[in-house]
Design an enzyme around this catalytic site. Structure first.
Site, PDB file in Angstrom:
ATOM      1  N   LYS A 158       0.553  -1.452   0.138  1.00  0.00           N
ATOM      2  CA  LYS A 158       0.060   0.023   0.410  1.00  0.00           C
ATOM      3  C   LYS A 158       0.592   1.595  -0.144  1.00  0.00           C
ATOM      4  O   LYS A 158       1.386   1.498   0.857  1.00  0.00           O
ATOM      5  CB  LYS A 158      -0.983   0.350   1.128  1.00  0.00           C
ATOM      6  CG  LYS A 158      -1.065   1.386   1.743  1.00  0.00           C
ATOM      7  CD  LYS A 158      -2.260   1.920   0.458  1.00  0.00           C
ATOM      8  CE  LYS A 158      -3.309   2.929   1.343  1.00  0.00           C
ATOM      9  NZ  LYS A 158      -2.394   3.864   1.220  1.00  0.00           N
ATOM     10  N   GLU A 161       0.981   8.508   0.053  1.00  0.00           N
ATOM     11  CA  GLU A 161       0.682   9.002  -0.975  1.00  0.00           C
ATOM     12  C   GLU A 161       1.587  10.702  -0.313  1.00  0.00           C
ATOM     13  O   GLU A 161       1.696  11.189  -1.491  1.00  0.00           O
ATOM     14  CB  GLU A 161      -1.097   9.545  -1.067  1.00  0.00           C
ATOM     15  CG  GLU A 161      -1.949   8.311  -1.235  1.00  0.00           C
ATOM     16  CD  GLU A 161      -2.754   8.000  -0.686  1.00  0.00           C
ATOM     17  OE1 GLU A 161      -1.369   7.727   1.206  1.00  0.00           O
ATOM     18  OE2 GLU A 161      -3.370   6.643  -1.145  1.00  0.00           O
ATOM     19  N   GLY A 213       3.471   3.443  10.853  1.00  0.00           N
ATOM     20  CA  GLY A 213       3.324   4.584  10.643  1.00  0.00           C
ATOM     21  C   GLY A 213       3.258   5.463  11.832  1.00  0.00           C
ATOM     22  O   GLY A 213       3.001   5.322  13.345  1.00  0.00           O
ATOM     23  N   SER A 214       1.376   6.384  11.357  1.00  0.00           N
ATOM     24  CA  SER A 214       1.086   7.281  12.979  1.00  0.00           C
ATOM     25  C   SER A 214       0.757   6.038  14.873  1.00  0.00           C
ATOM     26  O   SER A 214       0.085   4.577  14.024  1.00  0.00           O
ATOM     27  CB  SER A 214       0.012   8.131  12.834  1.00  0.00           C
ATOM     28  OG  SER A 214      -1.478   7.549  12.913  1.00  0.00           O
ATOM     29  N   GLY A 217      -3.185   5.418  13.693  1.00  0.00           N
ATOM     30  CA  GLY A 217      -3.618   5.028  12.527  1.00  0.00           C
ATOM     31  C   GLY A 217      -3.270   3.446  11.879  1.00  0.00           C
ATOM     32  O   GLY A 217      -3.895   2.523  11.816  1.00  0.00           O
ATOM     33  N   GLY A 218      -1.896   2.808  13.206  1.00  0.00           N
ATOM     34  CA  GLY A 218      -1.419   1.818  13.178  1.00  0.00           C
ATOM     35  C   GLY A 218      -2.325   1.435  13.578  1.00  0.00           C
ATOM     36  O   GLY A 218      -2.839  -0.500  13.562  1.00  0.00           O
ATOM     37  N   GLU A 237       4.691  -0.569  13.544  1.00  0.00           N
ATOM     38  CA  GLU A 237       5.825   0.447  14.309  1.00  0.00           C
ATOM     39  C   GLU A 237       4.931   1.917  14.180  1.00  0.00           C
ATOM     40  O   GLU A 237       4.267   2.310  13.186  1.00  0.00           O
ATOM     41  CB  GLU A 237       7.012   0.467  13.641  1.00  0.00           C
ATOM     42  CG  GLU A 237       7.675   1.892  14.065  1.00  0.00           C
ATOM     43  CD  GLU A 237       9.149   2.057  13.343  1.00  0.00           C
ATOM     44  OE1 GLU A 237       9.550   3.667  13.117  1.00  0.00           O
ATOM     45  OE2 GLU A 237       9.061   1.025  12.632  1.00  0.00           O
ATOM     46  N   CYS A 274      11.842   7.658  13.228  1.00  0.00           N
ATOM     47  CA  CYS A 274      11.228   7.444  14.596  1.00  0.00           C
ATOM     48  C   CYS A 274      11.878   6.857  15.747  1.00  0.00           C
ATOM     49  O   CYS A 274      11.749   6.901  16.750  1.00  0.00           O
ATOM     50  CB  CYS A 274      10.770   5.579  13.919  1.00  0.00           C
ATOM     51  SG  CYS A 274      11.790   5.499  13.055  1.00  0.00           S
ATOM     52  N   GLU A 362       3.842  12.616  21.414  1.00  0.00           N
ATOM     53  CA  GLU A 362       5.403  12.432  20.293  1.00  0.00           C
ATOM     54  C   GLU A 362       5.127  13.907  19.478  1.00  0.00           C
ATOM     55  O   GLU A 362       4.137  13.985  18.740  1.00  0.00           O
ATOM     56  CB  GLU A 362       5.698  10.918  19.381  1.00  0.00           C
ATOM     57  CG  GLU A 362       6.221  11.145  18.596  1.00  0.00           C
ATOM     58  CD  GLU A 362       6.214  10.038  17.925  1.00  0.00           C
ATOM     59  OE1 GLU A 362       7.586   9.643  16.341  1.00  0.00           O
ATOM     60  OE2 GLU A 362       5.371   9.345  17.502  1.00  0.00           O
TER      61      GLU A 362
END
Length: 498
Positions: A158, A161, A213-214, A217-218, A237, A274, A362
């Site tokens: 995926k 973008e 990612g965030s 979202g994760g 992660e 990260c 974060e």
């Protein structure tokens, strides 16, 4: 869609298109899952060579899609190519297979032992979500994709973008390289858009997910993967603050050196790593002017816009939230320019004990928090306030007794650093890039290094099978010439006959 470098006419993948790609990936997996190491290694080498051959084009696309400069992108691409070749070498040795043979033993200590032989097999189709901050190293052919292919899986990636044109072209380069090397069609492909992403997590032919990612979202995708009728592994992660603890003795001996190193680390890549250190615990003294010292070290740091408008919005919101917390003051003021200057906030150990949430926010950008503690403070008790982290750093002197602190940090982080800085994660055999939640959703694994391949494998034992019915890595003759453990003794690949 609109990106940082203009408008690109691209239609997101439909659910129907994603469905066909997942089915094609599964068929490719069925054709390739028992491929011998030499062939699979050649596929990885072909991808590496393809990326090298198209490096100039890809770097130009990366510069157009992001605010990263040529040097950073070329280094990141070299890292990606190195990672593919390192994993190819592991595949040739047979290390990911973990082949283990226990020959029948009538005198085994707990009674007669049957012939048992175990080997790791690939999971199937793996869905990989690309990251925004590393358009090569954690994207289309980043660690998750490379390790899944090394394991023998098929990959549907995926695209993020934030670097759409680069990712689409990288996907083409990878697919062409695999086709040229004779890999089955569909072994690697890319999708875009939310509908396709959701299907990737839900589809019954997809057997694992890799995500960088965030946290929000994760976690949403992690929960979705676990709500499936057949839950699947989700290697996510998510977020990490990467604290640094400076002892009183180290501060007295090397204060300026530590502050200079810290300033360089938390601003590297505009703080969009990260592993960026977001917190530093330092002793409180009457004579220290940490703000002035840090301000001097930050004055000449490179500045450029953050990678995407969405990232910038998240950074501004996080910074405002932390700066507005009780007991927090501005030590080094940044600004709100397109390429924001670094911001350093300050608070006290007493404040974070009263409000531990300060240690969990974060700020993905060039901002950090200095936490002053009183002389004699138990640093281990402060470390206990932290959530799971990718890294934790100790700046100390060699003769100090710090077992209590390092033991707590071991419980909180996947990688501990001594008198070093966490930014810069080398790809190697011993590397560990993971940690307790919310750093990752699978603390027993790594997403960087050769051990990352193991995430996309599972063991199968063959009990009392006749020799002709065993898969090649478990046959007595060792036809693939791989590393194996036989009756508890390792047989290195270099010493076995082929």
């Amino acid at each position: 869609m609109t990106g940082t470098a203009g408008t690109l006419a691209h239609s997101p993948s439909t659910a129907a298109q994603a469905e066909q790609q997942i089915i094609a990936a599964h068929r490719a997996y069925e054709k390739s899952r028992d491929t011998e190491p030499a062939v699979r290694g050649a596929w990885l080498e072909a991808i590496a060579a393809g990326l090298e051959a198209n490096a100039d084009e890809l770097v130009v696309l990366g510069m157009a899609d992001t605010h990263l400069d040529e040097g950073r992108l070329r280094f990141e691409l070299r890292r990606t190519v190195f990672q593919l070749r390192l994993m190819a070498a592991e595949v040739l040795l047979g290390e990911p297979l973990g082949a283990t043979i226990d020959n029948a033993d009538p005198d085994w200590g707990m009674g007669p032992r049957p012939d048992i032989r175990r080997v790791n097999v690939p999971l199937g189709v793996v869905g990989v979500f690309g990251a925004s901050n590393f358009p090569f190293a954690f994207s289309v052919m980043g660690g998750d994709s490379a390790s899944a292919l090394a394991a023998g899986c098929a990959v549907v990636h995926k695209i993020h973008e934030g670097h759409l044109r680069l990712a689409l072209r990288t996907g083409e380069v990878v697919a062409d390289a695999l086709a040229g090397a004779g890999a089955p069609a569909g072994l690697f492909s890319t999708i875009t858009g939310r509908a396709a992403a959701e299907l990737l997590v839900d589809h019954p032919l997809v057997k694992a997910i890799g995500f960088t990612g965030s946290t929000a979202g994760g976690r949403a995708l992690f929960d979705r993967a676990n709500r499936r009728p057949e839950p699947i592994p989700f290697y996510g992660e998510l977020g990490s603050i990467n604290p640094v603890f400076v002892t009183e003795k180290a501060w007295a001996a090397r204060r300026d050196e530590i502050l200079a190193g810290y300033a360089a680390s938390f601003t590297l890549g505009m703080g969009q790593f990260c592993t960026k250190p977001g917190l530093i615990f330092v002793p409180e003294t009457d004579t220290d002017d940490v703000g002035t010292a840090l301000g001097g070290y930050l004055a000449d740091k490179p500045r450029f816009p953050l990678l995407s408008p969405k990232l910038r919005e998240g950074y501004d919101e996080a910074l405002a939230e932390v700066a507005g917390s009780d007991g927090v003051k501005v030590l080094v003021p940044g600004d709100r320019s397109e390429a924001p200057a670094p911001t350093v906030l300050a608070t006290t150990a007493e404040a974070v004990r009263a409000n531990p949430e300060l240690l969990a926010q974060e700020m993905f950008g060039p901002a950090t928090v200095v936490i002053r503690y009183r002389p004699g403070t138990d640093l281990a008790s402060l470390a206990e306030l932290l959530e799971g982290q990718l890294t934790a750093t100790v700046q100390a002197e060699p003769d100090e007794e710090l077992a209590a602190l390092t033991t707590v940090l071991r419980e909180r982080a996947g990688r501990l650093l001594w008198n070093a800085w966490p930014t810069g994660v080398t790809v190697s055999y011993a590397q560990q890039h993971g940690g307790p939640y919310p750093a990752t959703t699978a603390p027993g694994t790594t997403s960087v290094g050769t051990a990352a391949v193991g995430r996309f494998l599972r063991p199968v034992a063959y009990d009392s099978f006749p020799e002709p019915q065993l898969p090649p890595p478990l046959r007595d003759a060792n036809p693939w010439g791989i590393t194996r453990r036989v009756d508890g003794v390792w047989e290195p690949a270099a010493k076995v006959g082929k």
